[in-house]
Design a protein around this motif. Structure first.
Motif, PDB file in Angstrom:
ATOM      1  N   LYS A  20      34.606  36.136  39.625  1.00 23.84           N
ATOM      2  CA  LYS A  20      33.804  35.131  40.358  1.00 23.84           C
ATOM      3  C   LYS A  20      34.219  34.983  41.748  1.00 23.84           C
ATOM      4  O   LYS A  20      35.369  34.338  42.151  1.00 23.84           O
ATOM      5  CB  LYS A  20      33.718  33.931  39.718  1.00 23.84           C
ATOM      6  CG  LYS A  20      32.596  32.849  40.145  1.00 23.84           C
ATOM      7  CD  LYS A  20      32.312  31.919  39.043  1.00 23.84           C
ATOM      8  CE  LYS A  20      31.219  30.783  39.644  1.00 23.84           C
ATOM      9  NZ  LYS A  20      31.747  29.778  40.362  1.00 23.84           N
ATOM     10  N   GLY A  21      33.488  34.948  42.857  1.00 22.21           N
ATOM     11  CA  GLY A  21      33.779  34.658  44.297  1.00 22.21           C
ATOM     12  C   GLY A  21      34.570  35.662  44.772  1.00 22.21           C
ATOM     13  O   GLY A  21      34.915  35.470  46.181  1.00 22.21           O
ATOM     14  N   LYS A  22      34.935  36.747  44.333  1.00 26.44           N
ATOM     15  CA  LYS A  22      35.782  37.757  45.037  1.00 26.44           C
ATOM     16  C   LYS A  22      35.256  39.213  44.767  1.00 26.44           C
ATOM     17  O   LYS A  22      34.538  39.643  43.916  1.00 26.44           O
ATOM     18  CB  LYS A  22      37.120  37.801  44.240  1.00 26.44           C
ATOM     19  CG  LYS A  22      37.964  36.569  44.114  1.00 26.44           C
ATOM     20  CD  LYS A  22      39.405  36.673  44.047  1.00 26.44           C
ATOM     21  CE  LYS A  22      40.029  35.199  44.379  1.00 26.44           C
ATOM     22  NZ  LYS A  22      41.344  35.260  44.544  1.00 26.44           N
ATOM     23  N   VAL A  23      35.643  39.989  45.936  1.00 21.81           N
ATOM     24  CA  VAL A  23      35.068  41.164  45.952  1.00 21.81           C
ATOM     25  C   VAL A  23      36.269  42.407  46.277  1.00 21.81           C
ATOM     26  O   VAL A  23      36.890  41.974  47.406  1.00 21.81           O
ATOM     27  CB  VAL A  23      33.999  41.532  46.970  1.00 21.81           C
ATOM     28  CG1 VAL A  23      33.405  42.935  47.061  1.00 21.81           C
ATOM     29  CG2 VAL A  23      32.571  40.611  46.620  1.00 21.81           C
ATOM     30  N   GLY A  24      36.100  43.397  45.452  1.00 28.22           N
ATOM     31  CA  GLY A  24      37.263  44.483  45.964  1.00 28.22           C
ATOM     32  C   GLY A  24      36.301  45.547  46.609  1.00 28.22           C
ATOM     33  O   GLY A  24      35.487  46.019  45.940  1.00 28.22           O
TER      34      GLY A  24
END
Ligand code: AMP
Ligand code: ZN
Length: 484
Positions: A20-24
């Protein structure tokens, strides 16, 4: 709600991150044997918009980009020379110096185009032990084999090898590598390679590569890694597996990304990335822009012709990233004019004072302001539709129902995604207090319905080279020649 087109599923999908809330985010980087051409840079602009769009949608993005400084042969299908050694010969430098020089040039290009530098910029040569580790894993799981010349990935062992490009390789198994030749007649391929599409994981420092300068020791002797393995090793080292989004140009779909998937999924038995996004090509009128054909334009060429690199950014954003785009100098000229005009509008807005803002009309203009914000955000969230976003920007810039303050706020906010550098645009020369005084006096007459007197003052202000515009929230004054 952000929607992105996924090459893997051939659909626009709602983006859902793994955490949630993060992107790689992994974006394949340049091969640093030459300057990047503006076709390459189109892909990096698309990736920059993607990163900024993710940020705007509330995600914390970790972006990784490899730098290919070894192992990419002149043909993506493992034929020919290592591009780095070829570039080094051309320039009479070492491949290490060549890589260093063009990496620096590449990062300078990114800066000129307002492309944010990825959080991690990872040269392949700094990750050789990770690449060797991954190849060992592929041996352990039965995907790799060794010949006297190289180590290969056996594509027949990997189910669904062509899933990204929607190609059925199962029907092609008959194409064994019996001829020992491939492509151009002068190139002799490894006769011990099992299938034509098998790709090199490691090249040994023998035969055609016996003088290869960049080399490392490995369980298979001295040599250097194949091109695709660096992305699998670097992405898993820095983002883990799976990660969220993997990108590149469309030319990477059939070979490079297909091979990355085979390696990473073969090694770890789980998906490499969830969303695969690809930018379409920039073409020249004669066809694809490519370094190898010599038919290419660089950012330096544009600067020599006195174009602002950001005019190129504007030109690129005028087309959706999944549409092929043809470059012409005339079109660039048009883009440069449009951007110049926008910057003038921004400069004027920055210098436009709001006089006696009329509080009563705020709510109605707020509504218009909000609808413009929504229009822009929806365009970007719809698979990065920059042409629609630009249309929203121009409408807002020309809408007399918005106050200058609102217009400026909208343009600056849009620019957080579009990246034209509006924040840095210097405001036009301020309106002198003597003019402001006249405008205020006129406003008082106008409110008292003494229109004759108000008109006389307007004419005086006009005569002094300034114009008064009666916006809903109060009059605005600007210098005549700074009008858009
Ligand atoms: P390279 O330096 O050749 O590894 O390419 C760097 C990036 O540019 C990759 O993502 C390629 O897919 C992309 N690319 C190469 N040629 C073009 C082109 N003519 N238009 C747009 N992108 C391109
Ligand atoms: Zn890659």
């Amino acid at each position: 709600m952000l929607k992105l087109y996924n090459t893997l599923t051939r659909k626009k999908e709602i983006f859902r991150p793994l955490v949630k809330g993060k992107v790689g985010l992994y974006t394949c980087g340049p091969t640093v044997y030459h300057y990047a051409h503006i076709g390459n840079l189109r892909t990096y602009i698309f990736e920059d918009i993607l990163e900024r769009a993710l940020t705007r949608n509330g995600y914390e993005v970790k972006r990784v980009m490899n730098v290919t400084d070894v192992g990419h042969l002149t043909s993506d299908a493992d034929l020919g020379e290592d591009k780095l050694e070829k570039g080094a010969k051309r320039e009479k430098k070492s491949p290490w110096d060549t890589a260093k020089f063009y990496t620096k040039a590449f990062l300078a290009d990114l800066k000129k185009l307002n492309i944010k530098k990825p959080e991690c910029v990872a040269p392949a040569t700094k990750y050789v032990s990770e690449q060797i580790g991954l190849i060992e894993r592929l041996f352990a799981r039965g995907y790799a084999y060794e010949t006297p010349q190289a180590v290969y990935f056996d594509i027949s062992k990997f189910a669904n090898y062509g899933k990204l490009s929607n190609t059925n390789y199962a029907n092609r198994k008959a194409r064994m590598n019996t001829s020992g030749r491939h492509g151009r007649a002068e190139v002799v391929e490894d006769p011990k390679k099992r299938h034509r599409e098998d790709f090199a994981l490691w090249f040994k420092r023998v035969e055609r590569f016996k003088h290869h300068i960049m080399h490392w020791s490995s369980p298979w002797g001295l040599g250097f890694p194949g091109w695709h393995i660096e992305c699998s090793a670097i992405s898993s080292a820095l983002l883990g597996q799976p990660f969220d989004i993997h990108t590149g140009g469309v030319d990477h779909i059939a070979v490079h990304h297909t091979n990355e998937i085979a390696q990473s999924e073969g090694a770890y038995g789980k998906p490499l990335a969830r969303y695969w996004m690809h930018g379409e090509f920039l073409n020249m009128s004669g066809g694809k822009m490519a370094k190898s054909s010599g038919a290419f334009v660089t950012l330096a060429d544009m600067e020599k012709k006195r174009f602002d690199p950001l005019a190129y950014r504007y030109f690129v954003l005028g087309a959706h990233y999944r549409t092929p785009l043809t470059f012409t100098w005339t079109a660039l000229h048009g883009a440069a004019n449009a951007l110049e005009k926008l910057k003038r509008i921004v400069a004027t807005l920055k210098a436009t004072p709001q006089i006696n803002a009329n509080k009563k009309t705020r709510t109605s203009t707020d509504k218009i302001y909000r609808s413009y914000m929504k229009r822009f955000n929806e365009a970007i969230a719809d698979d990065l539709n920059t042409p629609r976003a630009l249309a929203a920007l121009w409408s807002a810039a020309n809408d007399a129902k918005l106050t200058s303050k609102e217009k400026l706020a909208l343009l600056l906010s849009y620019d957080e995604v579009l990246g034209f550098g509006f924040k840095e645009v210097r405001k036009s020369a301020p309106v002198p207090p003597s003019i402001l005084k006249l405008v205020e006096e006129r406003e008082l007459y106008r409110r008292n319905k003494q229109f004759d007197k108000a008109d006389t003052l307007r004419a005086r202000v006009d005569g002094l080279g300034y114009t008064i515009a009666d916006a809903p929230s109060g009059p605005e004054v600007r210098k005549e020649n700074s009008k858009s």
